[in-house]
Write an enzyme that holds these catalytic residues in place. Structure first.
Site, PDB file in Angstrom:
ATOM      1  N   LEU A 222       0.837  -1.198   0.000  1.00  0.00           N
ATOM      2  CA  LEU A 222       0.000   0.000   0.000  1.00  0.00           C
ATOM      3  C   LEU A 222       0.873   1.249   0.000  1.00  0.00           C
ATOM      4  CD1 LEU A 222      -3.240   0.524   1.990  1.00  0.00           C
ATOM      5  CD2 LEU A 222      -1.568   2.363   1.843  1.00  0.00           C
TER       6      LEU A 222
ATOM      7  N   HIS B 129       7.284   0.465  12.906  1.00  0.00           N
ATOM      8  CA  HIS B 129       7.839   1.747  12.517  1.00  0.00           C
ATOM      9  C   HIS B 129       6.785   2.826  12.759  1.00  0.00           C
ATOM     10  CE1 HIS B 129       9.679   4.713   9.880  1.00  0.00           C
ATOM     11  NE2 HIS B 129      10.761   3.941   9.859  1.00  0.00           N
TER      12      HIS B 129
END
Lengths: 354, 339, 354, 339
Positions: B124, B228
């Site tokens: 994505l 992250h």
């Protein structure tokens, strides 16, 4: 005179003192009265038993200083390290990781839990009064066990092993334990060591990681400790390597101290020991000669001393009346003798080990 | 804005996206041949010219006013079919001794290919200037409508791999502590090769025995299952759909893989088919549209936000623009999800 | 006369024939022209290179029957088994499972994938024309490699290993492969063996199970095959044990054939080989003597023959002009000789292995 | 019929149940001291005199007309706290080689204590003469209402261990093929010791390395995750609640452990609190009651079937008998589940 003989109940206070002063403290010689008493009993039972092949026997000896009337040292042989439960070690292995795709080849070191030393007879639990360090008493205590094994081979395995105490830092901490065992056992080295002595080493081993450890994941201090002996045992290790033992791939699972091993017929004491009939001569009349280990041929009455290797032209060993009396031998009886001196040490891995 | 299958004419647009994504988005390298192959394989998937389990469905988000690509996303029908699909799995091992009154459990990383055969949502990317008006949600959720619509072409489970934690210098402490000892390259190179599907070095070089987490540095342990910062919104969106972290992590950076049974995914459970009626009037424009719709044919798959939900009679009324965007007319059906 | 010498390109048809007739077919000697050609090239390159320590060299020899003008056998030495990629074996281990709660102790056998043999030099790929079976040609071919190693020790590891072909049943099936490898590789033994020869053994090893195998879970036929050599190699194994090799804990990962090993200085050929200056005498004038392996001192021109160990009173080796010519030595040049006869075989595990 | 916490006066009744259950129901040995200990520990749990995570909640099904025990069931708040809790976990390992164009996955059994700290539903037994009128479902589902009501006292996950497959001679092929090589005893003895909580022999003797399933016999492999015929109905009931087999099996017989996130369990998700109104009239008696209710206090916990559900205003109307059975009056609340 110094003599090595089997331990008896009266030696208990002496053993307790030696256990307490051992440097470092030994897992296999806990300063714990009940355990030591058990050990003496077990040794006496082992000596009294008829044995065809090694089992769960354990033989404990003491070094007695007859002048001082004191116990100056102790050492033990376990006939079969894994008689009851596994004798755990870490075995150093090298894995080769090669990638065709990247055309690289990397060697990765691991430590794998192993039970292989279980098959060996184990020389262990040696402690010597520091006043005797550096004298021939040290060799006498250490190697009198080999003199005993040489006489009663059916009681021991072909393979002998010794686990040397591993490296500890100035604070008595084991860098290896701190990087490995501590994670699983949640206690410091000294506490674990005490527990292992009083309870059982294999209880703790069962808590240790079962899968191989990758060395790159250990701390540098832990890696440096692998196969490194405690500084107080450098001389002892050197002597045993000179004797014919070789470093193995195995190290202690707690402190990573080196495990050395030998087929017994490769050992100097075995190869160079000879039977001699005894001739008794006054000490003053004995010719000068190299020192030797002299042992009598008795099981429960086993004695081993250091005396001059003075041979008559006809191959009789000349002993002083005092030595003969201590060994319990009269003229004409045979004793086993082996030179105290050893060839130069050869500190190397056994290359033949696969 | 609408989601549609990537088409053979999208190569320039895709390469522009690939250039923007940069390092760390390894499935979309700036390599024209690779991208052309990817488009071709996706086209064949939507055309149903390869078996369902081999398909990689690659979608683009198209700005249908400006005629440019705004982002992309993908679904792989079954991972691990061609090359092994590796994870570490955080397992618990008991380290106990009755005699010593000790009872601990130790987290241990096991090499695993447990997810072989599961579906994966991946790749994505949304261009920065389009990060508004729920375009990100459109990219993410359109895939659930697609899977709901073509449910039989997918397995039981779906997973999504989340990028792991990196320090201020862009270094992965997990890689530093573990992978770097085994792989003679830096993290980005390992990641790049994996993105290209050249994974055989992983099986050749990686440690095959379990890793006891206490041997990892504190920083590396903190990476296990941690994402992250940039990935946190994506993770939250997946969690809302019911995807959970079940202990599987990336072998390089320790980032979590979240997963769910497809039938349990909220959007799959709650979406339903509604008949469409196209009425002339434009709906109120909204910055936070709530109704997501998707068409029902694979090759012509379209998904978009619409301005209102179905009426009391279950019919969905669309404006002309919406209907054009989706390529539907009165009497067609759409799959509808309230979000 | 029979002579062993390095293989050269013209030997290719002979090698191909020997690879095709090997019993059983050898993984490391595939009947595949390109592979065999590569092998000859690699051997020639290895001989031409200056070497300080063992690397990826491989030395291939042939046994030539000079009368027949035929290649009657071949054998290879790989200088470092794991030079490129790991040399995989299974290592037999014993785990002791003891329960305090139940007061029982059980031994459990396992096989662990190991890379340790990677460090050894490997004697491999031996095939002999069946017409020469049972003659001294067999020993010549097998042991001429040791004569070569004895002269160029820097090119080889301290440790030598040989993997003997494992037990196959009457149908040429490996019961061990059928119980182990087949699950992971999904192909029959012969097909795998062919693939392993043409591609690489380590490709297949990477597909094999990485965790230790518990022996009780293997079929009885597979368990019985562990460490058992192929019937056609019984004599060869016996000779190498007599030579001084010992069985190791390692077995082949595909067919569980035994891996034997030795530190080279323990081998009879090394211990009993001696340099002698040559004296040339007509064959008819040579005294009767025990047969010996005689090798010249040349690298690329290496030759080894069987001749009588006929020594002059001053220690010169008396050779016929034919032997001298074949060895390429004139009077006064030194050759290495070792008795062909060996002490009785001692087929035992190396007890010193830890 | 009603579910209530076991009480100190239930020892005789419990022993009668223990005698009936027989071999194979190892958590309820016919040992009066053991049972008395079990009751005492359960009583202390319901009295909240031990920390929530240490509690073993033991319930009985009481025939309140005849005043006898008809069955029992239990919830352990967190397993593996005192002694290790072992399973094998069926994991997938990739065995691949690019060079050989080979790509397989091999099922492998990993020793695991992953479930340490999860809740467990266990020890369900219903006397044969009571196996009707959904008494079994009452025993099974009452536990979900209890967990829903006292949700904070439970962890994220719950599991249930299902008895494995046995052959016609009562032999477990899984044990025969695997455990028998490592444990010097027969299956029943191993099972009995485990039931008594004497588990240290397991850690001492069991194989610690993973087991590749291709090495097991076909019969043993067929036992992996397979249930005993007698256990199938119980498994079906748990599956309907949303518990799934995620690859964990019993180390002795290979039977599946099913599990779920407690918040996902159907009965937990769908049960809700309703105010009670006690009306004199008896509801229609039904052989297949659909409404399960439970009270809201731990020490006085009661659960039973009732004849009707809440009315349009959300109030649940109970008959006098029902109210007496549950110990509630008008104005109290009950947790209600439609089944």
């Amino acid at each position: 005179m110094l003599v090595v003989r089997p331990a008896k109940p009266a030696d208990l206070p002496g053993l307790e003192r030696l256990a307490g002063t051992a440097t470092p403290r030994l897992t296999n010689l806990p300063a714990h009265r009940d355990r030591l008493e058990e050990r003496i009993t077990r040794s006496q039972r082992s000596l009294a038993r008829e044995i065809d092949f090694p089992g769960d026997e354990s033989y404990t000896f003491v070094l007695e200083d007859l002048e001082r009337g004191e116990i100056a040292g102790t050492a033990t042989i376990r006939a079969h390290a894994g008689a009851h439960e596994a004798y755990y070690t870490y075995r150093q292995e090298t894995l080769i990781h090669a990638s065709q795709q990247l055309n690289v080849r990397r060697e990765v070191q691991t430590l794998s839990l192993s039970h292989e030393v279980s098959d060996a007879s184990l020389l262990c639990a040696l402690s010597l009064d520091p006043r005797y360090k550096g004298t021939s008493a040290e060799s006498l205590l250490r190697r009198s066990r080999l003199m005993f094994i040489a006489q009663y081979p059916e009681r021991f395995a072909e393979l002998l092993a010794i686990a040397f105490p591993g490296y500890l830092d100035a604070d008595g901490e084991s860098p290896f334990w701190n990087s490995v065992g501590r994670h699983f056992f949640a206690r410091g080295y000294q506490e674990m060591n005490h527990l292992a002595g009083v309870r059982s080493k294999s209880f703790i081993a069962e808590v240790m990681p079962q899968f191989p450890l990758y060395l790159p994941l250990l701390t540098p201090a832990a890696r440096a400790a692998i196969g490194r002996e405690h500084p107080a045992h450098e001389t002892a290790l050197a002597e045993m390597l000179a004797e014919g033992f070789a470093r193995s791939r195995h190290v202690d699972i707690f402190d990573a101290g080196p495990v050395i091993k030998a087929e017994r017929e490769r050992l100097a004491t075995f190869r160079h020991s000879t039977w001699h009939p005894v001739r008794i001569r006054p000490a003053t009349a004995l010719p000068d000669a190299e020192p030797a280990l002299i042992a009598n041929q008795k099981l429960e009455g086993f004695r081993c001393v250091v005396a001059r290797y003075a041979l008559s032209p006809t191959g009789q060993l000349m002993l002083s009346p005092e030595h003969a009396a201590e060994l319990g031998v009269e003229e004409g009886r045979a004793v086993l003798a082996a030179p105290l001196g050893l060839p130069d040490a050869d500190d190397a891995f056994d290359e033949g080990e696969l | 804005m609408r989601i549609r299958p990537i088409a053979r004419g999208d190569l320039d647009g895709l390469q522009r996206l690939a250039r923007e994504t940069g390092v760390g988005f390894t499935s979309l390298p700036d390599n024209r041949d690779f991208l052309a192959g990817k488009i071709e394989s996706a086209a064949r998937a939507f055309e149903e010219r390869v078996p369902a389990e081999e398909r990689l469905y690659f979608f683009v988000l198209e700005d249908d006013e400006r005629g440019e690509l705004a982002g992309c996303c993908a679904i792989e029908a079954q991972v691990g079919r061609e090359v092994p699909f590796y994870h570490y799995r955080v397992g618990t091992l008991a380290h106990s001794s009755v005699q010593l009154d000790l009872h601990r459990t130790i987290d241990t990383l096991f090499l695993s290919s447990d997810h072989t055969g599961d579906a994966e949502v991946a790749s994505l990317y949304l261009r920065p200037e389009y990060r508004r008006h729920r375009n990100g949600a459109l990219l993410s959720k359109a895939r659930w409508l697609f899977m709901a619509q073509f449910r039989s072409g997918f397995p039981d489970k779906v997973l999504a791999e989340m990028r792991g934690k990196f320090d201020a210098n862009g270094i992965s402490p997990f890689w530093q502590c573990l992978g770097s000892h085994f792989f003679p390259m830096d993290f980005n190179e390992a990641d790049r090769l994996t993105g290209l599907g050249q994974k055989s070095f992983i099986g050749e070089l990686m440690p095959k025995f379990p890793i006891y987490t206490p041997f990892l540095t504190e920083e590396a342990r903190a990476c296990i299952g941690a994402v992250h910062d940039d990935t946190r919104p994506a993770l939250e969106m997946l969690k809302k759909e019911g995807l959970r972290w079940e202990g599987y992590i990336d072998i390089f950076d320790g980032g979590p893989t979240v997963e769910a049974y497809i039938d349990d995914v909220r959007a799959v459970r709650h979406s339903r088919l509604c008949p469409v009626e196209v009425a002339g009037s434009e709906p109120e424009s909204t910055e936070r549209p709530a109704w997501l719709v998707a068409t029902t044919e694979m090759a012509d798959f379209r998904a978009a936000w619409v301005g209102r939900g179905p009426g009391a009679d279950g019919t969905l009324t669309l404006s002309d623009t919406e209907a054009r965007r989706l390529g539907v007319t009165t009497g067609d059906s759409l799959r509808v999800l309230e979000t």
